[in-house]
Enzyme design. Structure first.
Site, PDB file in Angstrom:
ATOM      1  N   GLU A 291       0.840  -1.200   0.000  1.00  0.00           N
ATOM      2  CA  GLU A 291       0.000   0.000   0.000  1.00  0.00           C
ATOM      3  C   GLU A 291       0.876   1.251   0.000  1.00  0.00           C
ATOM      4  O   GLU A 291       1.717   1.427   0.865  1.00  0.00           O
ATOM      5  CB  GLU A 291      -0.895  -0.001   1.255  1.00  0.00           C
ATOM      6  CG  GLU A 291      -1.692   1.277   1.419  1.00  0.00           C
ATOM      7  CD  GLU A 291      -2.480   1.316   2.733  1.00  0.00           C
ATOM      8  OE1 GLU A 291      -2.452   0.314   3.481  1.00  0.00           O
ATOM      9  OE2 GLU A 291      -3.110   2.352   3.005  1.00  0.00           O
TER      10      GLU A 291
ATOM     11  N   ASP B 152      -8.060   2.144   6.319  1.00  0.00           N
ATOM     12  CA  ASP B 152      -7.800   2.155   4.882  1.00  0.00           C
ATOM     13  C   ASP B 152      -7.061   0.897   4.447  1.00  0.00           C
ATOM     14  O   ASP B 152      -7.387   0.288   3.439  1.00  0.00           O
ATOM     15  CB  ASP B 152      -6.948   3.374   4.507  1.00  0.00           C
ATOM     16  CG  ASP B 152      -7.826   4.531   4.063  1.00  0.00           C
ATOM     17  OD1 ASP B 152      -9.068   4.348   4.058  1.00  0.00           O
ATOM     18  OD2 ASP B 152      -7.272   5.595   3.732  1.00  0.00           O
TER      19      ASP B 152
ATOM     20  N   ASP C  56      -1.373  -1.078   5.573  1.00  0.00           N
ATOM     21  CA  ASP C  56      -1.229  -0.484   6.898  1.00  0.00           C
ATOM     22  C   ASP C  56      -2.220  -1.092   7.881  1.00  0.00           C
ATOM     23  O   ASP C  56      -3.254  -1.614   7.495  1.00  0.00           O
ATOM     24  CB  ASP C  56      -1.484   1.023   6.824  1.00  0.00           C
ATOM     25  CG  ASP C  56      -0.353   1.741   6.104  1.00  0.00           C
ATOM     26  OD1 ASP C  56       0.764   1.186   6.054  1.00  0.00           O
ATOM     27  OD2 ASP C  56      -0.598   2.842   5.583  1.00  0.00           O
TER      28      ASP C  56
ATOM     29  N   ASP D 249      -4.498   0.100   9.601  1.00  0.00           N
ATOM     30  CA  ASP D 249      -5.590   1.036   9.882  1.00  0.00           C
ATOM     31  C   ASP D 249      -6.775   0.707   8.974  1.00  0.00           C
ATOM     32  O   ASP D 249      -6.727  -0.247   8.209  1.00  0.00           O
ATOM     33  CB  ASP D 249      -5.123   2.482   9.684  1.00  0.00           C
ATOM     34  CG  ASP D 249      -4.621   2.727   8.268  1.00  0.00           C
ATOM     35  OD1 ASP D 249      -4.882   1.889   7.375  1.00  0.00           O
ATOM     36  OD2 ASP D 249      -3.964   3.763   8.047  1.00  0.00           O
TER      37      ASP D 249
END
Ligand code: 1YM
Length: 686
Positions: A461, A538, A534, A536
Site C-alpha cells: 500500500e 484504509d 497499513d 488502519d
C-alpha cells in the site's frame, strides 16, 4: 486403571485400534484441529445416517467444560445383541472395530463413508474415554472404554472396554444413542473444539437433512458472551438470563436446501421469489438441487456428496452445469427468446448471478483433487444432468414459474451482451499489455529469479512504503508492486469494468496467469502473493478489496494457498541507548515486550508502513525467517461469500459497523475468523 480387557476376543480388535494410535494421520488426516473435529464428525455422521434412514429426527451436540463432547440421537440405538462372528455386542463392535464390518454394514450404511467414514472406533481409539448409552427395547444399556499407558507393557492401550455392555435395567420408553467422549490430549496438538466450526457444520447438516432438528449447547461460553463476541453488544446488558445460560442454538429447516439457497441469497436482490427445487433418484443416485438467480454477476454453486462439501467440484457439478445449459437453451428456443439464426447462450450466461445448492447421495464415492473434495466418479455426471433437465422442465411446465424462467432468460441475454463487450475489452487489455509491461518496469520491482516456487510478490500500500520495500527486499526472489490509490472495489463490477482499472491490470500482468475463466494456475509467476497494507481502516479496506478481487477472479490462487497477508508490527519497544529493541504485533504482545525490555522502555507506535526504515521493514515484515505471514485459505466458501458481500456489497450498514468494530485489525479480525487464515509453516488450517 489396571482393569484390562475382559474377553479374549478383544485382542485382534484392539490391534486395529493400536494401529490408529500409532498413525492417527492415516485415519483422520492430521492431529491438528482438523483431526480433532474429524473424530467428532465420525460420531455425528452415524447419528445423521440414522436420521437419513428415517429412524431419528433429532440430534443434540453438547460441548462440556472439561473438553469432552457428547452426541445424542433418538434413533433405534446401536445394536446391543451379540455379534455372531466376534461374539461380542454390537456396541463393542462399532466402537472397537475399524470400519465396523460384518452383518451391520450391508444396507443402511450404503451412503456413508466419504471424507469421514473411517468409523466411530477411530474416535474411541483417539479418546481418553468414551461412554455409550443406548436406549433400546425398553431398557438402558451402558458401556465405557478408555485409553491409558500400561506401565508393564510400556505402551499405550487404546479404546479398551472398561467392562462389558451392561443392561442397567432402567426401564424407558426412549430409544436412541448417546456417545460422550474426551479427545486424548496425548494425541492432538489441541483439544479445544471450535464453536464456530461446529456451528457452521451443524447448520449445514440441518440444511442438507430437511426437517432434522439439531441442537448445539456449549457449556464453555454463556449466551451473553457469545452475543458479545458476535458484536451484538447492546442486547447484552439487558439479558440477565443470558449471563448464566450456556450458549445454545437449534438448527432446523423444513425447506431443506431451498432454505439453504434462501439463506445464501440473504440481502441480495432476487430475480424471482422462491428457489426452484427438484429431487429425483436416478441410477442409484439420489439427487436434489435448488437454484435462484440474483442481480449479482457471479455464480455460487455449493455442491455436496453424501453431505460432504465438494468445493473442488467434480462430475456431479459438470452434469449440473450441462443440464442447466441444455434445458435453458431449449427453453429459450422453444419460447422464441432465441431466433433460428441466433447462436445458443453459453453456460456462463445462465450462471450469472446464480446461487445453487446441489446435493447427491451415492455409493462408492471417490474423492480426488488437492484437498480430496472433488468428486471423481464419472458415472455421476449423466444422472445429474438428466435430473436437472427433467426437473427444470417439470418446473417450467407450471404456469406459476413462468415469470421465473423469463427472468432467467432476460438475465442471460444481458450477460451475453456484456460477454461480447468484455471480449472486446479484453482484447484491448491484451493489446495494452505490452504497454503495461513497460509501465511495470517503473512500477514493479521484479525479482531476478525465474523460479515461481521461490518467488514472492509483495503488493504494498502506498508509493512511499513501496519505495522502502524496494530497498529492503532481497532482489533475487522478492518483487515489490506498490499500489498507488485504493484499488477498485470489484464486488459489483462486471469483468470488463474490472479489467479497465489500471491497478487491477497491473496485478494481473505481474501474476501472468490471466483472469476469470482463463485463469491458469500453472502460469503464475509467484507462489507467494503477499498483501502488505497499513494497520488502519484504509489498509484493512485495501486488503479486503484485494481479497475480493482474488476471490472473484483468481479463486484457484487462494485455494492453492498462494495468497498471504503480511503483518507489519504495530509497536516498537526500545531503550533510548539502543541496548534493546523489540517489535510487537498486537497489544498483548506489546505487554510482553514491555516486560522483556524492562525499566526505561520507550514505545513507538507505527501508524503506517511508510514510517519504517528499510532495515526495520526487512527485519519485521520481509525477512522470511522473522516475518509474521498469514496464509489465506478458502476453508469455507459460504462464509467468505457472506462476509465479502457484507463488506463490499449491498449491505452498506453491516459494512460500516464491521469496519468500526475491526478498526484494530491485528487484534480482532472477524474477517480472519470467516475466511480462515493460517500461519506460514503450520501444517494445516484450524
Ligand atoms: C450418537 C451417535 O451412532 N446412532 C446409531 C448408530 C447405529 C444405529 C442406530 C443402527 C444401525 C443399524 C441398525 C444398521 C449404528 N449401528 C451400527 C451397526 N449415534 C449413533 N443409531 N440398528 C441401529 O445400520 O443396520 C453402526 S452405527 F453397525 F452396529 F449396525
Amino acid at each position: 486403571m489396571e482393569k484390562n480387557h475382559y474377553d479374549a476376543s478383544d485382542i485382534t480388535i484392539l490391534e486395529g485400534l493400536e494401529a490408529v494410535r500409532l498413525r492417527p494421520g492415516m485415519y483422520i488426516g492430521s492431529t491438528g484441529p482438523r483431526g480433532l473435529h474429524h473424530i467428532l464428525w465420525e460420531i455425528v455422521d452415524n447419528a445423521i445416517d440414522e436420521a437419513a434412514n428415517g429412524y431419528a429426527d433429532k440430534i443434540d451436540v453438547h460441548l462440556y467444560r472439561d473438553g469432552s463432547v457428547s452426541v445424542e440421537d433418538n434413533g433405534r440405538g446401536v445394536p446391543t445383541d451379540i455379534h455372531p462372528k466376534t461374539k461380542v455386542s454390537g456396541v463393542q463392535v462399532v466402537y472397537t472395530q475399524l470400519h465396523a464390518g460384518g452383518k451391520f454394514d450391508e444396507h443402511n450404511y450404503s451412503f456413508s463413508g466419504g471424507l469421514h467414514g473411517v468409523g466411530a472406533s477411530v474416535t474411541n481409539a483417539l479418546s481418553k474415554w468414551l461412554k455409550v448409552r443406548v436406549w433400546r427395547d425398553g431398557t438402558t444399556w451402558e458401556m465405557e472404554f478408555h485409553s491409558y499407558y500400561d506401565e508393564k507393557k510400556k505402551k499405550y492401550e487404546s479404546g479398551v472396554p472398561v467392562g462389558p455392555l451392561v443392561n442397567t435395567k432402567q426401564r424407558t420408553k426412549r430409544h436412541g444413542t448417546c456417545v460422550h467422549f474426551l479427545p486424548d490430549d496425548a494425541v492432538f496438538s489441541t483439544t479445544e473444539f471450535s464453536l464456530s466450526t461446529i456451528e457452521h457444520r451443524l447448520n449445514e447438516l440441518a440444511f442438507l437433512n430437511r426437517g432434522l432438528t439439531i441442537t448445539l449447547t456449549d457449556d464453555r461460553i454463556t449466551q451473553n458472551e457469545y452475543e458479545a463476541a458476535k458484536g451484538d453488544a447492546d442486547s447484552v446488558q439487558l439479558d440477565l438470563m443470558g449471563s448464566m445460560q450456556p450458549f445454545s442454538a437449534t438448527y432446523r429447516y423444513d425447506g431443506g436446501i431451498s432454505d439453504f439457497v434462501t439463506y445464501l441469497n440473504d440481502g441480495k436482490t432476487r430475480l424471482y421469489a422462491k428457489p426452484l427445487y427438484y429431487k429425483a433418484q436416478k441410477d442409484n443416485i439420489q439427487i436434489e438441487f435448488a437454484i435462484q438467480h440474483t442481480s449479482d454477476f457471479t455464480e455460487s454453486l455449493f455442491s455436496f456428496v453424501n453431505n460432504i462439501p465438494t468445493p473442488e467440484g467434480g462430475f456431479h457439478e459438470i452434469g449440473f452445469r450441462g443440464g442447466l445449459t441444455r434445458m435453458l437453451n431449449d427453453y429459450a428456443r422453444e419460447n422464441k427468446f432465441l431466433k433460428d439464426k441466433d447462436p445458443n447462450f453459453l453456460g456462463d450466461d445462465f450462471r450469472e448471478g446464480l446461487t445453487a445448492v446441489l446435493s447427491i447421495k451415492m455409493k462408492n464415492v471417490q474423492f480426488e483433487g488437492q484437498t480430496k473434495t472433488k468428486l471423481g466418479n464419472p458415472e455421476a455426471k449423466s444422472p445429474v444432468e438428466s435430473c436437472v433437465v427433467e426437473g427444470l422442465r417439470a418446473i417450467a411446465a407450471d404456469p406459476k414459474f413462468r415469470r421465473a424462467f423469463e427472468e432467467i432468460i432476460k438475465k442471460a441475454q444481458g450477460a451475453a451482451r456484456v460477454r461480447v463487450a468484455a471480449r472486446q475489452a479484453k482484447d484491448t487489455a491484451r493489446a495494452k499489455n505490452s504497454i503495461d509491461n513497460f509501465m511495470l518496469i517503473g512500477k514493479l520491482a521484479a525479482c531476478s529469479s525465474r523460479k515461481p516456487e521461490q518467488n514472492e510478490l509483495f503488493i504494498v500500500e502506498g508509493d512511499s512504503a513501496g519505495g522502502t520495500a524496494k530497498q529492503a527486499r532481497v532482489r533475487q526472489f522478492q518483487s515489490i508492486l506498490p499500489l498507488r490509490g485504493k484499488p477498485l472495489n470489484v464486488e459489483k463490477k462486471r469483468l470488463d469494468q474490472v479489467l479497465a482499472n489500471e491497478e487491477i491490470r497491473t496485478i494481473i500482468s505481474a501474476l501472468g496467469a490471466g483472469i476469470g475463466n482463463d485463469f491458469n494456475l500453472d502460469k503464475i509467476n509467484y507462489h507467494k502473493v503477499i498483501i502488505l497494507s497499513d494497520a488502519d481502516q484504509d489498509g484493512f479496506h485495501i486488503r479486503c478489496i484485494l481479497l475480493t478481487f482474488f476471490f472473484r477472479y483468481m479463486r484457484p490462487l487462494i485455494s492453492a494457498g498462494h495468497v498471504y497477508i503480511g503483518m507489519p508490527p504495530l509497536y516498537k519497544v526500545y531503550k533510548q541507548n539502543g541496548s534493546a529493541e523489540e517489535y510487537a504485533y498486537d497489544d498483548k504482545e506489546l505487554q510482553e515486550k514491555i516486560e522483556k525490555v524492562g525499566r526505561g522502555y520507550l514505545i513507538q507506535r507505527y501508524k503506517g508502513l511508510g514510517e519504517m526504515s528499510a532495515e526495520q521493514l526487512w527485519q519485521t515484515t520481509l525477512d522470511p525467517a522473522r516475518r509474521n505471514l498469514t496464509q489465506v485459505t478458502l476453508e469455507d466458501a459460504v462464509a467468505a461469500e457472506d462476509m465479502i458481500s457484507t463488506l463490499m456489497g449491498d449491505r452498506v450498514e453491516g459494512r460500516k459497523e464491521f469496519l468500526a468494530v475491526n478498526a484494530n485489525f491485528n487484534k480482532t479480525d472477524a474477517f480472519m475468523e470467516k475466511v480462515k487464515f493460517r500461519k506460514e509453516g503450520d501444517d494445516e488450517e484450524g
